[in-house]
Enzyme design. Structure first.
Site, PDB file in Angstrom:
ATOM      1  N   TRP A 191       0.773  -1.073  -0.007  1.00 35.70           N
ATOM      2  CA  TRP A 191       0.448   0.115  -0.014  1.00 35.70           C
ATOM      3  C   TRP A 191       1.010   1.095  -0.153  1.00 35.70           C
ATOM      4  CZ3 TRP A 191      -1.018   3.157   4.188  1.00 35.70           C
ATOM      5  CH2 TRP A 191      -0.590   3.051   5.286  1.00 35.70           C
ATOM      6  N   ASP A 192       1.951   0.714   0.055  1.00 31.10           N
ATOM      7  CA  ASP A 192       2.665   2.059   0.428  1.00 31.10           C
ATOM      8  C   ASP A 192       3.220   2.539  -1.195  1.00 31.10           C
ATOM      9  OD1 ASP A 192       4.185  -0.223   1.924  1.00 31.10           O
ATOM     10  OD2 ASP A 192       6.218   1.071   2.309  1.00 31.10           O
ATOM     11  N   GLU A 226       0.702  -1.868  12.859  1.00 32.61           N
ATOM     12  CA  GLU A 226       1.075  -3.637  12.922  1.00 32.61           C
ATOM     13  C   GLU A 226       1.552  -4.130  14.180  1.00 32.61           C
ATOM     14  OE1 GLU A 226       3.577  -4.067  10.003  1.00 32.61           O
ATOM     15  OE2 GLU A 226       1.448  -4.177   8.488  1.00 32.61           O
ATOM     16  N   LYS A 279       2.861   1.884  16.377  1.00 31.17           N
ATOM     17  CA  LYS A 279       4.409   1.542  14.847  1.00 31.17           C
ATOM     18  C   LYS A 279       4.220   2.531  14.362  1.00 31.17           C
ATOM     19  CE  LYS A 279       5.869  -1.360  11.764  1.00 31.17           C
ATOM     20  NZ  LYS A 279       5.709  -2.704  10.731  1.00 31.17           N
ATOM     21  N   GLN A 280       2.518   2.803  13.656  1.00 28.17           N
ATOM     22  CA  GLN A 280       3.072   4.610  12.522  1.00 28.17           C
ATOM     23  C   GLN A 280       2.344   5.159  12.995  1.00 28.17           C
ATOM     24  OE1 GLN A 280       3.298   0.312   9.556  1.00 28.17           O
ATOM     25  NE2 GLN A 280       3.015   2.358   8.745  1.00 28.17           N
TER      26      GLN A 280
HETATM   27  C1  BGC Z   1       5.230  -1.326   7.414  1.00 28.03           C
HETATM   28  C2  BGC Z   1       3.619  -1.129   6.595  1.00 28.03           C
HETATM   29  C3  BGC Z   1       4.870  -1.203   5.050  1.00 28.03           C
HETATM   30  C4  BGC Z   1       5.750  -2.395   5.150  1.00 28.03           C
HETATM   31  C5  BGC Z   1       6.385  -2.079   3.490  1.00 28.03           C
HETATM   32  C6  BGC Z   1       5.731  -2.227   7.199  1.00 28.03           C
HETATM   33  O1  BGC Z   1       6.648  -2.297   8.640  1.00 28.03           O
HETATM   34  O2  BGC Z   1       4.587  -1.418   8.841  1.00 28.03           O
HETATM   35  O3  BGC Z   1       3.032  -0.543   6.542  1.00 28.03           O
HETATM   36  O4  BGC Z   1       3.577  -1.791   4.091  1.00 28.03           O
HETATM   37  O5  BGC Z   1       6.715  -2.200   6.377  1.00 28.03           O
HETATM   38  O6  BGC Z   1       6.671  -0.544   3.738  1.00 28.03           O
END
Ligand code: BGC
Length: 785
Positions: free
Chosen positions: A373-374, A504, A617-618
């Site tokens: 999804w990035d 996550e 986490k984000q």
């Molecule tokens: C992030 C995800 C991301 C993935 C790839 C993960 O650490 O939590 O949001 O899509 O890394 O960049």
């Protein structure tokens, strides 16, 4: 401006960062040989051209720490995954970007002793990535165990103009001896992936051929059957003069080479020009590859190294004209932003709608080179503003072409009636991630794909895309949401159970605010687009609803009912959106009160402890606020920011940029800048201690967003660009280019105000500090601060 008590982000960063890359505005420079940082440098100094990419491995042999990596876009291997137990709908494999045949290799022997920097005394080592002209240069002096001293210089690049090709100029000078030097340029297909689950090799040999000045090797991937022909052609120069030495071509399994024996004189300049090509069966019939690779080699060697290098500089100049960001007064920030832009351009050029942007691009194996999804959430804004609109269109078409597979994927999980669930991780549309909490539950990616369609149309005004492709995707995604929610008798509202948000660090939650928000937004937007397409492209609309059996009135009524009756968790006391049901049951210890020795928690804590903690986490709620900013007043944004940021550990590289943009929006310039620093030099300073696995390519687009949307305050509103900029304290000025609906603008923010140059022949209006400004074609104006 508000300052934050106990805020220790900068201290933390300084403690973690490595500081061995020299600051230069256009170059990335490593001085001195740092074998313990070699894998980090191999990532940072990577080269690519959208079709192929190469880590900064050495041309000559190296027995020290290294991660070999040459990647060909779109060529992958479905590596069987190891999971403890299988669940219905799990993919069988995790797609891996493949380490392909090594095309850079040149073995050097001096009087029988192999040149290997791990076994030599190395001095004057310098690696330099020239971002302006797009090449990598390396120079060093080596003293072998037998005391032979030689100076070596190599220059190489992956050609932007000839995007299946690369070229190397490798020069040796004996410094304290005359003697026998053997030079062996080769192509080696006997390569491995470090992340191979069963230590398997992924390539079989198809055929090969050698001739006096080159050869090729054709390899086929196991299971997927991709064929790649990697060829080389070389030329030898002695003291600058082309010579035709007798060479000894030779072959072994998965390997071709040619040996050149020379009686070298002390002080003599011995240069080999190696031209290489990587052609894949994605673009040619496998049976034609050999002929095509020879044609390519003849063409590029015919042009010659200097012409190819000039073409490279020209191609990069054209890119920089569109997307350079100039920062005056802070060379480290200047270097960093250019590095981010450079890597994004190396990763994706938008020429081919079968390709996409892996989180590590061509700089490492991690994340399998697959699409996440990035792309939609982070990369689309960068390409929208800095490249032709067809580049983003191709990113959207990539998903459009995978719609059938997304419908198939949803079917496997029990959804029906054309509902689509796009994969969390994919190469060709098939899901290839198999941790249940991500594969089945991190469904917000569907929303990001819909959001990218919205973003593209908002930016470009290309409404025809909706009728031709976009609406079909939107309906399929909305159908998914409509089936994924359920009615709660207790709440008398719709709920969404068992999801993982962008955070996550918590799985299987109920009513993740962000996912619920995205779901209803998707349905709302779909209804809006249906209205538009129905009026503007009636025929196409009819054809579409017949194709997908869309029951217009009942399905729209259902979407509306869900939109009106969706449940959103809320924390009354603080007036903030609640991350998910039950979030407040968690022990609320803020990140600033966590001992530094316990961070990053993903390396220091057990998984169950992470899941039980309140740490995020984000950006999650804040990701939703970033996407739908205009729906919220500033105080709402501030309350949510003040509540969630102190609970966020930013352990995804995608996190700081969103926080930087929101902090800028809130007028907290100092924090906006601190978050920006964290994203912009993430790889150059290896803050997260993981750059050796590859660079964080998708978060680099977030860095760009932090400058343009954060400091520049750029938004698209009512079909027009608006800017609400501020100048970070340390900077004298910054400027960036944005392309928008046929115009190209240069926006420069300085102490005097905002200078706007219209570099196109079309006049346009922009909003600066909420006031409309007309910028005539090829004209400029200053809006005073
Ligand atoms: C992030 C995800 C991301 C993935 C790839 C993960 O650490 O939590 O949001 O899509 O890394 O960049």
């Amino acid at each position: 401006m508000r300052r934050w008590a106990n805020y220790n982000l900068n201290t933390l960063l300084q403690k973690r960062m490595k500081d061995y890359i020299k600051v230069d505005e256009w170059k990335i420079i490593e001085e001195g040989f740092n074998p313990h940082y070699n894998k980090i440098s191999e990532s940072i100094f990577s080269l690519g051209n959208g079709r192929m990419g190469q880590r900064a491995n050495f041309e000559e042999a190296y027995s020290g720490e290294t991660l070999q990596g040459n990647y060909v876009a779109g060529v992958y291997y479905p590596d069987k995954t190891r999971v403890g137990w299988w669940k219905n709908g799990y993919p069988e494999y995790f797609a891996k970007v493949l380490n392909a045949a090594n095309w850079i290799g040149i073995d050097i022997f001096i009087d029988g002793e192999q040149l290997d920097l791990a076994k030599c005394e190395v001095s004057s080592f310098r690696r330099e990535l020239d971002m302006k002209d797009g090449f990598l240069k390396r120079a060093f002096t080596a003293r072998t165990a037998n005391g032979k001293e030689l100076a070596v210089e190599s220059i190489r690049f992956c050609s932007m103009a000839e995007d299946e090709s690369g070229a190397i100029k490798y020069s040796i000078k004996p410094l304290n001896f005359s003697g026998q030097i053997t030079i062996t340029p080769f192509v080696d297909g006997d390569v491995v992936n470090k992340d191979s689950n069963y230590d398997e090799k992924f390539w079989d040999e198809v055929k090969k051929e050698t001739w006096q000045t080159g050869g090729y090797l054709q390899m086929r991937t196991k299971k997927t059957g991709f064929e790649v022909a990697t060829g080389m052609e070389f030329v030898l120069l002695l003291d600058g003069e082309i010579t035709n030495p007798k060479t000894e071509p030779f072959q072994k399994e998965k390997y071709i080479a040619a040996k050149i024996e020379l009686k070298a004189q002390q002080g003599q300049d011995i240069t080999i020009l190696k031209y290489a090509a990587n052609l894949s069966s994605q673009n040619y019939q496998a049976a034609d590859l050999a002929g095509k690779v020879k044609e390519t080699l003849a063409r590029i060697s015919g042009k010659g190294f200097e012409t190819l290098l000039a073409e490279q500089a020209h191609a990069w100049a054209a890119k920089w004209d569109l997307n350079d960001i100039i920062i005056e007064g802070d060379a480290a920030a200047q270097q960093a932003i250019r590095f981010n832009i450079f890597q994004l351009n190396q990763t994706y050029t938008g020429e081919d709608d079968r390709l996409n942007i892996g989180p590590k691009g061509f700089t490492g194996e991690k994340y399998g080179g697959s699409t996440y999804w990035d792309t939609e959430a982070y990369c689309v804004p960068f390409y929208l503003s800095t490249a032709d609109q067809k580049v983003t269109r191709n990113l959207l078409l990539y998903r459009y072409k995978q719609l059938d597979k997304a419908i198939e994927n949803a079917k496997l999980l029990g959804f029906k009636n054309g509902a689509a669930l796009y994969p969390m991780v994919t190469m060709d549309g098939t899901e290839c991630h198999n941790e249940w909490e991500i594969t089945f539950e991190e469904i917000h990616r569907n929303g990001a794909i819909a959001y990218a369609i919205f973003n593209y149309v908002r930016y470009t005004g290309d409404e025809a895309y909706l009728a031709d492709y976009g609406l079909e995707v939107l309906i399929a995604i909305s159908r998914f949401w409509a089936q994924r929610i359920n009615w709660s008798d207790e709440k008398k509202q719709y709920v969404m159970l068992g999801v993982t948000g962008p955070n996550e660090y918590e799985n299987n939650v109920n009513n993740n605010w962000y996912t619920n928000k995205l779901a209803i937004w998707c349905m709302d937007y779909t209804i809006d687009v249906i209205g538009k397409v129905k009026t503007k492209a009636r025929e196409k609309y009819r054809a579409l609803i017949n194709k997908i059996n869309f029951e217009e009135s009942s399905e729209i009524a259902n979407f509306k009912d869900i939109i009106e009756n969706m449940y959103f968790p809320y924390f009354e006391e603080k007036h903030v959106f609640l991350q998910q049901d039950g979030y407040l049951d968690k022990e609320q210890i803020l990140v600033k009160d966590l001992p530094e020795s316990e961070r990053p928690i993903n390396q220091k804590w057990s998984w169950d402890r992470i899941l039980r903690s309140c740490y995020i986490k984000q950006a999650d709620v804040l990701q939703g606020i970033y996407f739908f900013e205009d729906e919220f007043d500033v105080e709402t944004i501030r309350r949510n920011f003040d509540f969630y940021e102190p609970r966020t550990v930013h352990e995804s590289s995608l996190s700081p940029c969103v926080h930087s943009i929101l902090a800028a929006k809130l007028g907290d310039e100092a924090r906006a800048y601190e978050f920006y620093l964290r994203t912009s030099r993430l790889d150059l300073d290896d803050y997260n201690n993981d750059t050796e696995d590859g660079c964080h390519i998708t978060s680099m687009a977030g860095t760009w967003m932090a400058v343009v949307e954060g400091f520049g305050g750029m938004r698209v509103r009512y079909g027009r660009l608006s800017f609400q900029p501020f100048l970070p304290d340390k900077w004298k000025s910054f400027s960036f280019h944005v392309g928008f609906r046929g115009t190209l603008l240069n926006i420069k923010v300085s102490k005097d105000g905002v200078h706007i140059k219209n570099l196109s022949g079309k006049e346009t209006s922009v909003n600066v500090y909420y006031k409309e400004q007309l910028v005539r074609a090829n004209d400029e104006l200053l809006v005073e601060a």
